[in-house]
Design an enzyme around this catalytic site. Structure first.
Site, PDB file in Angstrom:
ATOM      1  N   GLY A 100      23.051 -19.101 -14.470  1.00 38.30           N
ATOM      2  CA  GLY A 100      23.959 -20.135 -13.954  1.00 38.30           C
ATOM      3  C   GLY A 100      25.223 -20.234 -14.778  1.00 38.30           C
ATOM      4  N   ALA A 101      25.892 -19.078 -14.958  1.00 37.29           N
ATOM      5  CA  ALA A 101      27.091 -19.042 -15.823  1.00 37.29           C
ATOM      6  C   ALA A 101      28.395 -19.097 -15.022  1.00 37.29           C
ATOM      7  CB  ALA A 101      27.056 -17.802 -16.710  1.00 37.29           C
ATOM      8  N   ARG A 113      25.178 -16.709  -8.428  1.00 34.38           N
ATOM      9  CA  ARG A 113      25.326 -16.114  -7.087  1.00 34.38           C
ATOM     10  C   ARG A 113      26.773 -15.786  -6.769  1.00 34.38           C
ATOM     11  NH1 ARG A 113      22.633 -21.027  -4.115  1.00 34.38           N
ATOM     12  NH2 ARG A 113      23.861 -21.907  -5.815  1.00 34.38           N
ATOM     13  N   SER A 165      16.501 -32.381 -18.457  1.00 33.07           N
ATOM     14  CA  SER A 165      17.377 -33.500 -18.065  1.00 33.07           C
ATOM     15  C   SER A 165      16.713 -34.806 -18.493  1.00 33.07           C
ATOM     16  CB  SER A 165      17.538 -33.508 -16.537  1.00 33.07           C
ATOM     17  OG  SER A 165      18.177 -34.686 -16.108  1.00 33.07           O
ATOM     18  N   TYR A 191      13.917 -34.128  -7.620  1.00 29.35           N
ATOM     19  CA  TYR A 191      14.712 -33.593  -8.742  1.00 29.35           C
ATOM     20  C   TYR A 191      14.026 -33.975 -10.063  1.00 29.35           C
ATOM     21  CZ  TYR A 191      18.431 -32.603 -12.059  1.00 29.35           C
ATOM     22  OH  TYR A 191      19.134 -32.121 -13.134  1.00 29.35           O
ATOM     23  N   PRO A 243      20.008 -33.381 -20.995  1.00 27.91           N
ATOM     24  CA  PRO A 243      21.208 -34.226 -20.940  1.00 27.91           C
ATOM     25  C   PRO A 243      21.106 -35.372 -19.940  1.00 27.91           C
ATOM     26  CG  PRO A 243      21.719 -31.881 -20.524  1.00 27.91           C
ATOM     27  CD  PRO A 243      20.244 -32.073 -20.358  1.00 27.91           C
TER      28      PRO A 243
HETATM   29  P1  NDP Z   1      26.836 -26.828 -12.068  1.00 28.16           P
HETATM   30  O1  NDP Z   1      26.609 -27.110 -10.619  1.00 28.16           O
HETATM   31  O2  NDP Z   1      28.204 -26.996 -12.612  1.00 28.16           O
HETATM   32  O3  NDP Z   1      26.312 -25.342 -12.400  1.00 28.16           O
HETATM   33  C1  NDP Z   1      25.065 -24.901 -11.906  1.00 28.16           C
HETATM   34  C2  NDP Z   1      24.900 -23.417 -12.165  1.00 28.16           C
HETATM   35  O4  NDP Z   1      23.607 -23.016 -11.659  1.00 28.16           O
HETATM   36  C3  NDP Z   1      25.941 -22.575 -11.441  1.00 28.16           C
HETATM   37  O5  NDP Z   1      26.377 -21.525 -12.284  1.00 28.16           O
HETATM   38  C4  NDP Z   1      25.171 -22.009 -10.267  1.00 28.16           C
HETATM   39  O6  NDP Z   1      25.662 -20.706  -9.916  1.00 28.16           O
HETATM   40  C5  NDP Z   1      23.755 -21.885 -10.838  1.00 28.16           C
HETATM   41  N1  NDP Z   1      22.785 -21.856  -9.752  1.00 28.16           N
HETATM   42  C6  NDP Z   1      22.437 -22.869  -8.923  1.00 28.16           C
HETATM   43  N2  NDP Z   1      21.590 -22.430  -7.975  1.00 28.16           N
HETATM   44  C7  NDP Z   1      21.407 -21.106  -8.214  1.00 28.16           C
HETATM   45  C8  NDP Z   1      20.669 -20.076  -7.573  1.00 28.16           C
HETATM   46  N3  NDP Z   1      19.922 -20.315  -6.461  1.00 28.16           N
HETATM   47  N4  NDP Z   1      20.709 -18.830  -8.070  1.00 28.16           N
HETATM   48  C9  NDP Z   1      21.450 -18.567  -9.179  1.00 28.16           C
HETATM   49  N5  NDP Z   1      22.168 -19.482  -9.840  1.00 28.16           N
HETATM   50  C10 NDP Z   1      22.154 -20.735  -9.354  1.00 28.16           C
HETATM   51  O7  NDP Z   1      25.802 -27.773 -12.832  1.00 28.16           O
HETATM   52  P2  NDP Z   1      25.519 -28.053 -14.394  1.00 28.16           P
HETATM   53  O8  NDP Z   1      26.209 -27.084 -15.240  1.00 28.16           O
HETATM   54  O9  NDP Z   1      25.731 -29.500 -14.604  1.00 28.16           O
HETATM   55  O10 NDP Z   1      23.939 -27.817 -14.414  1.00 28.16           O
HETATM   56  C11 NDP Z   1      23.304 -26.841 -15.203  1.00 28.16           C
HETATM   57  C12 NDP Z   1      21.883 -27.303 -15.467  1.00 28.16           C
HETATM   58  O11 NDP Z   1      21.922 -28.542 -16.149  1.00 28.16           O
HETATM   59  C13 NDP Z   1      21.039 -27.541 -14.221  1.00 28.16           C
HETATM   60  O12 NDP Z   1      19.739 -27.084 -14.489  1.00 28.16           O
HETATM   61  C14 NDP Z   1      21.054 -29.065 -14.072  1.00 28.16           C
HETATM   62  O13 NDP Z   1      19.911 -29.540 -13.408  1.00 28.16           O
HETATM   63  C15 NDP Z   1      21.067 -29.480 -15.513  1.00 28.16           C
HETATM   64  N6  NDP Z   1      21.558 -30.827 -15.829  1.00 28.16           N
HETATM   65  C16 NDP Z   1      22.796 -31.257 -15.402  1.00 28.16           C
HETATM   66  C17 NDP Z   1      23.228 -32.524 -15.741  1.00 28.16           C
HETATM   67  C18 NDP Z   1      24.527 -33.070 -15.274  1.00 28.16           C
HETATM   68  O14 NDP Z   1      24.676 -34.316 -15.242  1.00 28.16           O
HETATM   69  N7  NDP Z   1      25.505 -32.243 -14.931  1.00 28.16           N
HETATM   70  C19 NDP Z   1      22.423 -33.398 -16.590  1.00 28.16           C
HETATM   71  C20 NDP Z   1      21.141 -32.850 -16.954  1.00 28.16           C
HETATM   72  C21 NDP Z   1      20.761 -31.607 -16.614  1.00 28.16           C
HETATM   73  P3  NDP Z   1      25.958 -20.198  -8.416  1.00 28.16           P
HETATM   74  O15 NDP Z   1      26.216 -21.391  -7.574  1.00 28.16           O
HETATM   75  O16 NDP Z   1      27.126 -19.283  -8.572  1.00 28.16           O
HETATM   76  O17 NDP Z   1      24.715 -19.464  -8.035  1.00 28.16           O
HETATM   77  C1  8X3 Z   2      21.208 -34.727 -14.192  1.00 27.59           C
HETATM   78  C2  8X3 Z   2      21.276 -36.118 -14.722  1.00 27.59           C
HETATM   79  O1  8X3 Z   2      20.689 -38.540 -14.216  1.00 27.59           O
HETATM   80  O2  8X3 Z   2      21.710 -37.249 -12.426  1.00 27.59           O
HETATM   81  O3  8X3 Z   2      20.015 -34.109 -14.504  1.00 27.59           O
HETATM   82  O4  8X3 Z   2      19.432 -36.868 -13.037  1.00 27.59           O
HETATM   83  S1  8X3 Z   2      20.738 -37.232 -13.547  1.00 27.59           S
END
Ligand code: NDP
Ligand code: 8X3
Length: 251
Positions: free
Chosen positions: A7-8, A32, A138, A151, A181
Site C-alpha cells: 500500500g505504497a 494497485r 488501528s 472495520y 494509529p
Molecule cells: P490510504 O487510503 O491513504 O492508503 C491505503 C493504501 O492501501 C493505498 O496505497 C492503497 O493502494 C492500498 N490498498 C488498499 N486496498 C488495496 C488492495 N486491494 N490491494 C493493494 N493495495 C491496496 O490510507 P492510509 O495510508 O491511511 O491507510 C494505511 C493503513 O493504515 C490501512 O491499513 C488503514 O486501515 C490503517 N489506518 C489508517 C488510519 C487513518 O486514520 N488514516 C488510522 C489507523 C489505521 P491502491 O489503492 O493503489 O491499491
Molecule cells: C482508522 C481510524 O478511528 O477511523 O483506523 O477507525 S478510525
C-alpha cells in the site's frame, strides 16, 4: 537494507517508502495503482539513488500476491522489513444495514491480504535468519465504535495476528510489531466514504489529525531500534483525540 511496503501508492505507505529511501534503504513498493507506483519509483531513484522494485497487485487476490512476490529476484528476497500497511475502511453502517461487498472488501484486504503477503515473506526472513514485520493496526483494533463493526473486527484481527506472529516467529529471530494509529488524514476517509471528499473532510473538522509523516516516522523509529529491542505495540493518537469516540474539536 530492504523494506517491502504494501500500500505504497498513498498515505502511510507512500510516506514510509519516502522516509526509508531517504535513509538509504532499498524499497519494494506495492499497490494497485500502477502509474502512482511508477512515478514514486522514479522519484525515489532520482532523489535518493537507491534501488526500487515495483510490484502492482491486488492484495485481496491470493493468486496475484503469490505471482507478484514469487517473481521477486533472489537479491530482493533479503527483505529486512515487511510493513503490512495496505488496508481500508469501506462504509460506516450499522450491522443490520451494512453492505456485504464492503465487509468482504475489508476482510479480504485488511486480514486476508496481510496474511497472503506474510505467508510468502516470512519464509524468506526465516531463510535469511532475520527480519522484522510491522503490522499497521488501528485504534479500531483496540476499541469498537458505532457503525465501525466490521472495520473494527478486521483491525482486532490484525491485533491478534500480530501477537500470534510474534510467538510463531520468535524462534527464528524475527521481530513483530504493531502500530495502531488514531485519526490520520490520508485518502483513508475518502475511500471509506466512496470518494465523497466533503464528508471525508468533516471527520477531521476542528482538530489537527495525525499525518502520514507522523506514522512513517513511527515506523522508522520502531524499525531502527537495536536488534535486541522489539517494540510490541504503539497506539498513536492526535493530541486532540482521547479514544475512538472522544475528540476535542474547536468550533
Ligand atoms: P490510504 O487510503 O491513504 O492508503 C491505503 C493504501 O492501501 C493505498 O496505497 C492503497 O493502494 C492500498 N490498498 C488498499 N486496498 C488495496 C488492495 N486491494 N490491494 C493493494 N493495495 C491496496 O490510507 P492510509 O495510508 O491511511 O491507510 C494505511 C493503513 O493504515 C490501512 O491499513 C488503514 O486501515 C490503517 N489506518 C489508517 C488510519 C487513518 O486514520 N488514516 C488510522 C489507523 C489505521 P491502491 O489503492 O493503489 O491499491
Ligand atoms: C482508522 C481510524 O478511528 O477511523 O483506523 O477507525 S478510525
Amino acid at each position: 537494507m530492504i523494506a517491502l511496503i504494501t500500500g505504497a501508492t498513498a498515505g502511510f505507505g507512500k510516506a514510509t517508502a519516502e522516509l526509508f529511501a531517504s535513509n538509504g534503504w532499498n524499497v519494494i513498493i506495492t499497490g494497485r495503482r500502477k502509474t502512482r507506483l511508477e512515478v514514486l519509483e522514479r522519484q525515489l531513484r532520482e532523489k535518493y539513488s537507491i534501488d526500487v522494485l515495483t510490484l502492482c497487485f491486488d492484495i485481496r487476490k491470493a493468486d496475484e500476491v503469490k505471482k507478484a512476490l514469487e517473481s521477486v529476484p533472489d537479491q530482493w528476497r533479503k527483505v529486512d522489513l515487511l510493513v503490512n500497511n495496505a488496508g481500508l475502511a469501506s462504509g460506516l453502517s450499522s450491522i443490520q444495514e451494512g453492505a456485504l461487498s464492503d465487509w468482504e472488501d475489508m476482510i479480504d484486504t485488511n486480514v486476508k491480504g496481510l496474511l497472503y503477503a506474510t505467508r510468502i515473506v516470512a519464509p524468506w526472513m526465516i531463510r535469511n535468519g532475520k527480519g522484522h514485520i510491522i503490522n499497521i493496526g488501528s485504534i479500531a483494533g483496540k476499541e469498537v465504535y458505532a457503525n465501525g463493526n466490521v472495520y473494527c473486527a478486521t483491525k482486532h484481527a490484525v491485533d491478534a495476528l500480530t501477537k500470534g506472529m510474534r510467538i510463531d516467529l520468535l524462534p527464528h529471530g524475527i521481530r513483530v510489531s504493531q502500530i495502531a494509529p488514531g485519526m490520520a488524514e490520508t485518502e483513508f476517509s475518502i475511500v471509506r466514504f466512496k470518494g465523497d471528499e466533503e464528508r471525508a473532510k468533516k471527520v477531521y473538522l476542528g482538530l489537527q489529525p495525525l499525518t502520514a509523516t507522523d506514522i512513517a516516522e513511527t515506523i522508522w523509529w520502531v524499525a531502527s531500534r537495536p536488534a535486541h529491542v522489539n517494540i510490541n505495540d504503539i497506539v498513536i493518537m492526535p493530541s486532540a483525540q482521547a479514544n475512538s469516540t472522544t475528540a476535542q474539536r474547536k468550533s
